[in-house]
Scaffold this motif. Structure first.
Motif, short mmCIF file in Angstrom:
data_model
loop_
_atom_site.label_atom_id
_atom_site.label_comp_id
_atom_site.label_asym_id
_atom_site.label_seq_id
_atom_site.Cartn_x
_atom_site.Cartn_y
_atom_site.Cartn_z
N PHE A 110 0.83 -1.13 -0.06
CA PHE A 110 -0.02 0.00 -0.03
C PHE A 110 0.77 1.23 -0.05
N ARG A 111 1.98 1.30 0.59
CA ARG A 111 2.92 2.49 0.65
C ARG A 111 3.49 2.45 -0.56
N GLN A 112 3.74 1.42 -1.59
CA GLN A 112 4.38 1.60 -2.95
C GLN A 112 3.27 2.13 -3.79
N LEU A 113 2.06 1.83 -3.46
CA LEU A 113 0.76 2.22 -4.27
C LEU A 113 0.59 3.54 -4.21
N ALA A 114 0.73 4.10 -2.75
CA ALA A 114 0.80 5.66 -2.47
C ALA A 114 1.84 6.39 -3.16
N ASP A 115 3.08 5.80 -3.29
CA ASP A 115 4.03 6.55 -3.91
C ASP A 115 3.80 6.68 -5.65
N TYR A 116 3.29 5.41 -5.97
CA TYR A 116 3.09 5.25 -7.47
C TYR A 116 1.99 6.19 -7.75
N ASN A 117 0.86 6.25 -6.90
CA ASN A 117 -0.27 7.36 -7.23
C ASN A 117 0.20 8.56 -7.35
N ALA A 144 -0.90 18.06 -2.85
CA ALA A 144 -1.15 18.07 -1.30
C ALA A 144 -1.85 17.02 -0.76
N GLU A 145 -2.87 16.41 -1.70
CA GLU A 145 -3.75 15.30 -1.44
C GLU A 145 -2.92 14.03 -1.36
N ASP A 146 -2.00 14.11 -2.34
CA ASP A 146 -1.18 12.78 -2.45
C ASP A 146 -0.15 12.76 -1.33
N ALA A 147 0.43 13.79 -0.80
CA ALA A 147 1.24 13.91 0.37
C ALA A 147 0.54 13.67 1.62
N ARG A 148 -0.71 14.07 1.64
CA ARG A 148 -1.57 13.74 2.75
C ARG A 148 -1.90 12.05 2.69
N ALA A 174 0.00 9.78 1.30
CA ALA A 174 1.02 8.96 1.63
C ALA A 174 1.24 9.10 3.18
N ARG A 175 1.08 10.35 3.75
CA ARG A 175 1.15 10.30 5.51
C ARG A 175 0.35 9.32 6.23
N VAL A 176 -0.92 9.21 5.60
CA VAL A 176 -2.02 8.48 6.22
C VAL A 176 -1.56 6.96 6.15
N ILE A 177 -1.23 6.49 4.78
CA ILE A 177 -0.85 5.10 4.46
C ILE A 177 0.40 4.65 5.50
N GLY A 178 1.43 5.75 5.59
CA GLY A 178 2.71 5.50 6.16
C GLY A 178 2.46 5.31 7.81
N GLY A 179 1.20 5.86 8.24
CA GLY A 179 0.97 5.76 9.60
C GLY A 179 0.10 4.29 10.00
N TYR A 180 0.04 3.65 8.94
CA TYR A 180 -0.64 2.32 9.22
C TYR A 180 0.34 1.16 9.57
N SER A 181 -0.26 0.10 10.21
CA SER A 181 0.72 -0.94 10.38
C SER A 181 -0.02 -2.18 9.64
N GLU A 182 0.58 -3.52 9.77
CA GLU A 182 0.06 -4.55 9.23
C GLU A 182 -1.05 -4.65 9.93
N ALA A 183 -1.11 -4.64 11.22
CA ALA A 183 -2.50 -5.02 12.01
C ALA A 183 -3.54 -4.03 11.69
N ASP A 184 -3.29 -2.79 11.43
CA ASP A 184 -4.52 -1.84 11.03
C ASP A 184 -5.20 -2.53 9.67
N LEU A 185 -4.68 -3.18 8.93
CA LEU A 185 -4.98 -3.30 7.43
C LEU A 185 -6.18 -4.50 7.84
N ALA A 186 -6.19 -5.15 8.76
CA ALA A 186 -7.43 -5.99 8.99
C ALA A 186 -8.44 -5.36 9.83
N ALA A 187 -8.22 -4.35 10.25
CA ALA A 187 -9.24 -3.51 11.30
C ALA A 187 -10.47 -3.17 10.24
N SER A 188 -11.66 -3.36 10.79
CA SER A 188 -12.86 -2.84 10.30
C SER A 188 -13.12 -1.23 10.52
N VAL A 189 -13.44 -0.70 9.34
CA VAL A 189 -13.74 0.85 8.99
C VAL A 189 -15.31 1.00 9.11
#
Length: 172
Positions: free
Chosen positions: A6-13, A88-92, A94-109
């Motif tokens: 997901f971090r790679q996809l944010a950078d690619y985006n 600016a939104e791309d940077a935002r 990337a910051r949001v994705i950068g703050g997530y952990s592996e465990a966060d990915l399974a969390a329900s939103v």
């Protein structure tokens, strides 16, 4: 998918957006705004939609930020302002994705759709949708570029990004 993907996809985006915006900013305004038959009408409408939907999802995920309540809203008439907001939104993102952990990915939103219906999904599924949606409509933007200019637009392939093809610097 792992958080690394997901971090790679944010950078690619961000890389792909810089490439499509460089093309958009270099064309005459008449071409940029020409109706092409894509879902959001023109290159301008498509790029606005992509920024809007990222804002919608980031508001759902973080509780922060503003967004209109229509998917076809035009956030910025001026394309330079739109490009600045996109970067600016791309940077935002990337910051949001950068703050997530592996465990966060399974969390329900839990969130509400644009019509107000309650939904609940795993964060990983939401992120997959967000990046897939970007790629889908960026393909429309890419098509707009070739339709209005008659030239081949810049390549946006993930492999090009992974191979280190540079993205242009935008003079905003």
């Amino acid at each position: 998918m792992s958080i690394k993907h997901f971090r790679q996809l944010a950078d690619y985006n961000h890389w792909a957006n810089k490439r499509i915006y460089a093309a958009a900013l270099s064309m005459p305004d008449e071409q940029y705004r020409r109706a092409t038959g894509v879902f959001f009408g023109s290159l301008h409408g498509t790029l606005n939609h992509l920024l809007l939907t990222d804002r919608v999802w980031l508001k759902r995920l973080t509780g922060e930020g503003e967004h209109p309540n229509r998917l076809d809203a035009i956030l910025f008439e001026d394309r330079n302002a739109l490009a600045r907001a996109r970067m600016a939104e791309d940077a935002r993102l990337a910051r949001v994705i950068g703050g997530y952990s592996e465990a966060d990915l399974a969390a329900s939103v839990s969130y509400r759709t644009m019509s107000g219906a309650p939904q609940q999904q795993a964060l990983s599924d939401i992120l997959l949708h967000l990046f897939n949606h970007q790629t889908h409509h960026r393909g429309h933007a890419h098509a707009c570029c070739s339709i209005v200019t008659g030239k081949e637009p810049p390549p946006l392939d993930l492999l090009m990004f992974q191979r280190g093809m540079p993205a242009p610097e935008l003079a905003l």
